[in-house]
Write a protein that holds these residues in place. Structure first.
Motif, short mmCIF file in Angstrom:
data_model
loop_
_atom_site.label_atom_id
_atom_site.label_comp_id
_atom_site.label_asym_id
_atom_site.label_seq_id
_atom_site.Cartn_x
_atom_site.Cartn_y
_atom_site.Cartn_z
N GLY A 283 0.77 -1.21 0.17
CA GLY A 283 0.00 0.05 0.08
C GLY A 283 0.91 1.29 -0.08
O GLY A 283 1.75 1.43 -0.83
N GLY A 284 0.71 2.10 0.82
CA GLY A 284 1.32 3.18 1.13
C GLY A 284 2.50 3.25 2.07
O GLY A 284 3.04 4.14 2.48
N THR A 285 2.77 2.27 2.70
CA THR A 285 3.77 2.19 3.91
C THR A 285 4.62 1.04 3.46
O THR A 285 4.44 0.00 2.72
N ALA A 286 5.93 0.74 4.34
CA ALA A 286 6.85 -0.10 4.15
C ALA A 286 7.03 -1.05 5.23
O ALA A 286 6.92 -0.28 6.46
N LYS A 287 7.13 -2.31 5.11
CA LYS A 287 7.12 -3.19 6.29
C LYS A 287 8.62 -3.71 6.32
O LYS A 287 9.16 -4.42 5.12
N VAL A 303 18.31 -14.91 -2.09
CA VAL A 303 17.20 -15.09 -0.93
C VAL A 303 16.84 -16.49 -0.97
O VAL A 303 16.26 -17.11 -1.88
N LEU A 304 17.14 -17.11 0.23
CA LEU A 304 16.61 -18.86 0.57
C LEU A 304 15.15 -18.46 0.88
O LEU A 304 14.35 -19.46 0.51
N SER A 305 14.83 -17.69 1.92
CA SER A 305 13.23 -17.68 2.34
C SER A 305 12.95 -16.25 2.86
O SER A 305 13.94 -15.58 3.15
N GLY A 306 11.79 -15.89 2.99
CA GLY A 306 11.14 -14.74 3.55
C GLY A 306 10.82 -13.53 2.74
O GLY A 306 10.36 -12.63 3.01
N LEU A 307 10.87 -14.01 1.41
CA LEU A 307 10.43 -13.01 0.43
C LEU A 307 9.71 -13.86 -0.62
O LEU A 307 10.25 -14.75 -0.95
N GLU A 308 8.54 -13.05 -1.20
CA GLU A 308 7.87 -13.68 -2.31
C GLU A 308 8.42 -13.04 -3.66
O GLU A 308 9.25 -12.06 -3.64
N GLU A 309 8.27 -13.77 -4.58
CA GLU A 309 8.95 -13.04 -6.06
C GLU A 309 8.20 -12.25 -6.37
O GLU A 309 8.59 -11.49 -7.27
N THR A 310 6.90 -11.73 -6.01
CA THR A 310 6.19 -10.61 -6.68
C THR A 310 6.34 -9.54 -5.57
O THR A 310 5.69 -8.48 -5.71
N ALA A 311 7.11 -9.66 -4.45
CA ALA A 311 7.27 -8.53 -3.59
C ALA A 311 8.05 -7.37 -4.13
O ALA A 311 8.78 -7.41 -5.24
N ARG A 312 7.50 -6.08 -3.51
CA ARG A 312 8.06 -4.88 -4.08
C ARG A 312 9.08 -4.22 -2.81
O ARG A 312 8.52 -3.90 -1.77
N ILE A 313 10.34 -4.35 -3.17
CA ILE A 313 11.42 -4.19 -2.24
C ILE A 313 11.94 -2.70 -2.33
O ILE A 313 12.11 -2.43 -3.81
N ILE A 314 12.29 -2.08 -1.39
CA ILE A 314 13.01 -0.77 -1.46
C ILE A 314 14.44 -0.72 -1.77
O ILE A 314 15.13 -1.56 -1.30
N SER A 315 14.84 -0.32 -2.79
CA SER A 315 16.26 -0.32 -3.10
C SER A 315 16.77 1.00 -3.60
O SER A 315 16.18 1.51 -4.72
N PRO A 316 17.64 1.54 -2.81
CA PRO A 316 18.59 1.29 -1.92
C PRO A 316 17.73 1.38 -0.73
O PRO A 316 16.77 2.46 -0.37
N LEU A 317 18.21 0.76 0.48
CA LEU A 317 17.42 0.47 1.65
C LEU A 317 18.65 1.38 2.69
O LEU A 317 19.65 0.82 2.82
N SER A 318 18.09 2.25 3.43
CA SER A 318 19.07 2.74 4.42
C SER A 318 18.92 2.03 5.63
O SER A 318 18.21 1.42 6.23
#
Length: 335
Positions: A283-287, A303-318
């Protein structure tokens, strides 16, 4: 009148405080602009980096053992003359020794004849015999020294490089010729001692050369020296090049030895990972999420586990990114 002024100042202070509070509230609750990527499938490789130089597999250095001018040089095959050094002085010494030997031999024969007539002692004959033997030894040594004035090819091959020119003075120990076969070629690389336990014979390697920046270059680990250099704390690793390699003798290369490979792995940019955490936009927040990682490269992380292939991840991450931060996606980067 004074009370009115105090009231006005009080009201102005309240207004300023309210404005500052509003700005602080807006700043705290505003949406942070971020760029996002999605994981992709690909090969993840753990590599060991080294720097290397291209060398022929079979070659030898030809050096001088005496200090003299080079008076003759040519391209030759195995066992033939590569160069001749100026042996004028050495031959003059040999001629002098040979002349002294002739006189000593004549003197020995004369004294031997006198001894047979018992006119001189045996000790005198022995001294003459010793003089002859000493001169013969000196002549043998000088002849052996003269052989060092001729530089010969130590093995079959071509003269890969010639550093000595006619008229120059050859210093003892200085390499004058490099003789060997132009093919096959190897890369001699120096691997840090903390990385060498992961390197094994038969592993593939990818090379990068400034001479061929757009070309994929490959090699295979051929051998590893059992003893390292305690000063540089490195081990010498030889990598076999294919016959059709465009690399040439003497070129420098960056070597990436593949010590572990994971096919069809889920990979995200290294910049998107802080420790073992990533930030997923929902949505509008980051987890923030904890992930299990495998191979970590300079550009990507498996990535071995903990993330889906469709995930939208922030890059770069502070590293100080807070969980639950409101975000505004301004760019979808290509992973």
């Amino acid at each position: 009148m004074r009370l009115m002024q105090q009231m006005r100042r009080y009201a102005a202070g309240i207004a300023i405080a309210a404005a500052v509070g509003a700005v602080a509230f807006w700043y705290a609750t505003r949406a942070v602009p971020v760029s996002i990527v999605t994981p992709k499938r690909g090969d993840a490789a753990e590599i060991v980096y080294a720097s290397g130089v291209v060398e022929p597999r079979v070659w030898a250095k030809v050096t001088s053992t005496v200090r003299e001018r080079i008076v003759e040089g040519e391209r030759v095959e195995k066992g033939a003359v590569l160069a001749r050094l100026d042996d004028t002085e050495a031959r003059a010494i040999l001629s002098e020794l040979q002349a002294r030997l002739s006189l000593a031999q004549e003197e020995y024969r004369r004294k031997l004849a006198l001894a047979e007539r018992n006119t001189i002692s045996e000790q005198t004959v022995d001294r003459a015999r010793t003089d002859v033997a000493q001169l013969e030894a000196l002549i043998a040594g000088q002849e052996a020294r003269l052989a060092a004035y001729v530089l010969r090819a130590p093995s079959d091959g071509r003269v890969l490089r010639q550093d000595g020119e006619i008229g120059e003075v050859a210093e003892p120990g200085t390499v004058l010729f490099w003789v060997g076969e132009p093919r096959p070629l190897i890369v001699e690389a120096e691997v840090n001692e903390e990385d060498i336990p992961r390197v094994e014979v038969g592993q593939n390697a990818y090379l990068r050369s400034d001479a061929f920046p757009e070309r994929a270059l490959e090699a295979v680990v051929d051998s590893i020296t059992p003893k390292g250099d305690p000063v540089t704390k490195t081990y010498r690793v030889r990598l076999r090049l294919p016959e059709d390699t465009p690399l040439r003798i003497g070129m420098s290369t960056d070597v990436n030895v593949v010590v572990r490979l994971s096919r069809n792995a889920l990979v995200i940019p290294a910049a998107a990972v802080s420790g073992t955490r990533v930030a997923v936009v929902e949505g509008g927040t980051a987890k923030l999420r904890e992930i299990e990682t495998g191979i970590r490269g300079t550009d990507g992380v498996e990535v071995l586990s903990g993330l889906e292939e469709t995930a939208r991840i922030i890059s770069p991450l502070s590293p100080d990114f807070a969980d639950g931060t409101r975000v505004d996606v301004v760019q979808t980067a290509t992973n």
